[in-house]
Design an enzyme around this catalytic site. Structure first.
Site, PDB file in Angstrom:
ATOM      1  N   ASP A  25      76.365  18.136  33.447  1.00  0.00           N
ATOM      2  CA  ASP A  25      75.522  19.162  34.056  1.00  0.00           C
ATOM      3  C   ASP A  25      75.509  20.367  33.132  1.00  0.00           C
ATOM      4  OD1 ASP A  25      76.959  21.810  35.404  1.00  0.00           O
ATOM      5  OD2 ASP A  25      78.360  20.158  35.058  1.00  0.00           O
ATOM      6  N   GLY A  77      87.515  22.444  31.671  1.00  0.00           N
ATOM      7  CA  GLY A  77      88.100  23.358  30.697  1.00  0.00           C
ATOM      8  C   GLY A  77      87.560  23.237  29.289  1.00  0.00           C
ATOM      9  N   ASP A 122      90.289  23.825  41.287  1.00  0.00           N
ATOM     10  CA  ASP A 122      91.172  23.898  40.120  1.00  0.00           C
ATOM     11  C   ASP A 122      91.174  25.295  39.542  1.00  0.00           C
ATOM     12  OD1 ASP A 122      88.510  23.800  39.206  1.00  0.00           O
ATOM     13  OD2 ASP A 122      89.071  22.893  37.309  1.00  0.00           O
ATOM     14  N   ASP A 172      80.245  21.903  42.778  1.00  0.00           N
ATOM     15  CA  ASP A 172      81.478  22.273  42.089  1.00  0.00           C
ATOM     16  C   ASP A 172      82.344  23.112  43.022  1.00  0.00           C
ATOM     17  OD1 ASP A 172      80.423  24.827  42.044  1.00  0.00           O
ATOM     18  OD2 ASP A 172      79.980  24.835  39.911  1.00  0.00           O
TER      19      ASP A 172
END
Length: 373
Positions: free
Chosen positions: A267, A217, A149, A95
């Site tokens: 995940d 999100g 992000d 990530d």
């Protein structure tokens, strides 16, 4: 089929919005729907890599934020990359650090350039930008890299959601432009629970072009009903011929519902974290092995579990005694359960009986279990 240098995705069977697929990469194939155990700090806690693979996992997840701070991306690269460093030969997804930026927001400051933050370990100052995130993930040797992000909670105002989503799209373009690795790059859709913002995000990401797309999100406190309502539109806004990844999810019943809505990859730290704290996942719901009623229970958690050779009574003893073996056995069982759930979902989609599978799972899993635990 969509293809990249070492990446392809094909769908073999669909059942409603759900689908069975295969991601093919240089280090192996990933069967979807797939659950990725989380190896935050280059380890799936309490598990050896071979044992993680034995549960049925095709891919694991590593964490850019934590690895950049300790032991450091450059050090990992010098030691053979993340695969060699930790002894996992199959694909790894990393990530981008965006979630940690949100969860440690009291230590960070967001600007158009990126995120300046103080390390939660020693207070040292760092700057994480889209370009640096891509560089770190390349140094780690990640097979699937996530664009950088900005994540904000779904409870934030719409104005805050707009600002974060639009900045995330600019950062996605910068991530794409600076990405140099030979694996795959996934973009991350943002926009809270707002259908219009999600569509604008999906449109921007599709215009940039990625190998796969994540729904970001969610699973940040909005509740299952709101999450499913969002997935009803968010998943179908993303390209149908690319993998769709729901980040940070989740509970077994979350996964079943998300698969029904077209999600391919998941995940979550839940199976490993729960294993270390005494919670076991079973087809009859989660149980707290610490509860006194298990002190004399001679039965295993599941007769097919890799830890079926030990009784609930023994696991109860280990966990109550804070023995390391307790965390190991409970974690191994939970990861096996998650992979067995994914296997069941793939089989049900393949036979186009997912609705029946989901109904039977929900009736058994959600209606029983050790609710006190």
């Amino acid at each position: 089929m969509s293809e990249g240098p070492f990446f392809s995705f094909s769908i073999s069977v669909t059942d409603g919005s759900a689908r069975i697929g295969t991601i093919r990469m240089r280090r192996g194939e990933i069967r979807t729907p797939a659950f990725m155990p989380v190896g935050t700090a280059a380890t799936v806690k309490a598990m050896k890599p071979a044992d993680v693979r034995a549960t049925g996992a095709d891919i694991i997840l590593g964490n850019t934020y934590h690895l950049m701070l300790r032991p450091g991306a450059e050090r990992v690269a010098a030691l053979g990359g993340l695969h060699g460093f930790m002894g996992w030969e199959r694909p790894i997804l990393t990530d981008s650090g965006g979630y940690q930026v949100m969860s440690l927001s009291e230590l960070s400051k967001v600007s158009e350039e990126g995120v300046a933050f103080a390390s939660h370990l020693d207070g040292s100052q760092h700057m994480l930008t889209p370009e640096r995130s891509m560089e770190i993930q390349s140094l780690l040797g990640s097979d699937i890299v996530m664009a950088f992000d900005q994540l904000v909670k779904t409870t934030e105002s719409r104005d805050a959601q707009v600002v974060a989503m639009e900045r995330s799209m600019r950062w996605a373009a910068r991530s794409r432009e600076s990405y140099q690795s030979g694996g795959a790059l996934f973009g991350i859709q943002q926009g809270g629970l707002d259908e219009g913002l999600r569509q604008a995000s999906a449109d921007a990401l599709t215009a940039i072009g990625f190998d796969g797309y994540a729904v970001g999100g969610l699973a940040v406190g909005e509740g299952q009903a709101a999450m499913f309502a969002c997935l009803d539109f968010a998943a179908r806004q993303l390209p149908a011929d690319k993998p769709r990844y729901l980040m940070g999810v989740g509970k077994p019943d979350d996964i079943v519902g998300a698969v029904m809505r077209g999600i391919d990859m998941f995940d979550c730290v839940l199976p490993t974290r729960s294993g270390r704290t005494g919670q076991a996942f079973t087809w009859d719901g989660p149980i707290n092995i610490r509860n006194a009623k298990f002190a004399d229970d001679p039965e295993p958690l599941d007769s097919e579990s890799p830890v079926a050779g030990w009784s609930k009574a023994y696991l109860h003893h280990l966990v109550r005694s804070s023995e390391i073996l307790g965390a190991m056995l409970m974690t191994e069982h939970n990861l096996w359960f998650y992979q067995r759930l994914m296997q069941g979902l793939r089989a049900a989609i393949g036979e186009r009986r997912l609705a029946d599978f989901a109904a039977a799972f929900s009736e058994r899993y959600c209606a029983r279990g050790d609710k006190a635990g």
